[in-house]
Design a protein around this motif. Structure first.
Motif, PDB file in Angstrom:
ATOM      1  N   PRO A 117       0.798  -1.226   0.000  1.00 29.63           N
ATOM      2  CA  PRO A 117       0.000   0.000   0.000  1.00 29.63           C
ATOM      3  C   PRO A 117       0.828   1.273   0.000  1.00 29.63           C
ATOM      4  O   PRO A 117       0.291   2.355  -0.256  1.00 29.63           O
ATOM      5  N   GLY A 118       2.127   1.168   0.302  1.00 29.41           N
ATOM      6  CA  GLY A 118       2.997   2.329   0.271  1.00 29.41           C
ATOM      7  C   GLY A 118       3.205   2.970   1.626  1.00 29.41           C
ATOM      8  O   GLY A 118       2.418   2.800   2.559  1.00 29.41           O
ATOM      9  N   THR A 119       4.305   3.713   1.719  1.00 32.01           N
ATOM     10  CA  THR A 119       4.613   4.487   2.921  1.00 32.01           C
ATOM     11  C   THR A 119       5.109   5.857   2.477  1.00 32.01           C
ATOM     12  O   THR A 119       5.901   5.969   1.540  1.00 32.01           O
ATOM     13  N   GLN A 120       4.637   6.900   3.144  1.00 34.24           N
ATOM     14  CA  GLN A 120       4.963   8.267   2.732  1.00 34.24           C
ATOM     15  C   GLN A 120       6.326   8.680   3.275  1.00 34.24           C
ATOM     16  O   GLN A 120       6.605   8.509   4.473  1.00 34.24           O
ATOM     17  N   VAL A 121       7.128   9.249   2.401  1.00 29.80           N
ATOM     18  CA  VAL A 121       8.402   9.854   2.783  1.00 29.80           C
ATOM     19  C   VAL A 121       8.326  11.330   2.427  1.00 29.80           C
ATOM     20  O   VAL A 121       8.081  11.680   1.269  1.00 29.80           O
ATOM     21  N   THR A 122       8.541  12.159   3.431  1.00 27.91           N
ATOM     22  CA  THR A 122       8.511  13.609   3.216  1.00 27.91           C
ATOM     23  C   THR A 122       9.856  14.188   3.626  1.00 27.91           C
ATOM     24  O   THR A 122      10.294  14.010   4.770  1.00 27.91           O
TER      25      THR A 122
END
Length: 125
Positions: A117-122
């Motif tokens: 599902p993905g993981t957010q990298v900011t």
């Protein structure tokens, strides 16, 4: 049920580091090349890196060479992406994926069968 789940994303300053993990369940990780992709809303999903199923061969996009390292621990059914010297423009959702059996190198999203599902990298100051 085949499942890939990413973790390790978050907020990091420019020049910082993160380690992403991709945990697999429901299938034997050893048999599959695993890739990492990233996507910004409105843009195409971009291949970042991949690692082969058995002999540890790796591929990196030119933009991340010498800064990112992909590795796998088949005993733990986990693939990692160590990211160093992160840049603001690398802010994206990062996905791991399992390639179709026997496919190598698997550099494009069309060569992958399973997706997390993905993981957010900011990356921001």
């Amino acid at each position: 049920q085949v499942q890939l789940v990413e973790s390790g994303g978050g907020l990091v300053q420019p020049g910082g580091s993160l380690r992403l993990s991709c945990a697999a369940s429901g299938f034997t990780l050893d048999y599959y090349a695993i890739g990492w992709f990233r996507q910004v809303l409105g843009k195409e999903r971009e291949g970042v890196s991949c690692i082969s199923s058995s002999d540890g061969n790796t591929y990196y996009a030119d933009s991340v060479k010498r800064r990112f390292t992909i590795s796998r621990d088949n005993a733990k059914s986990t693939v990692y992406l160590e990211m160093n010297s992160l840049k603001i423009e690398e802010t994206a959702k990062y996905y791991c994926a399992g390639a179709f059996p026997g496919v190598w190198p698997a550099r494009t999203r069309f060569e992958y069968k399973y997706w997390g599902p993905g993981t957010q990298v900011t990356v921001s100051s």
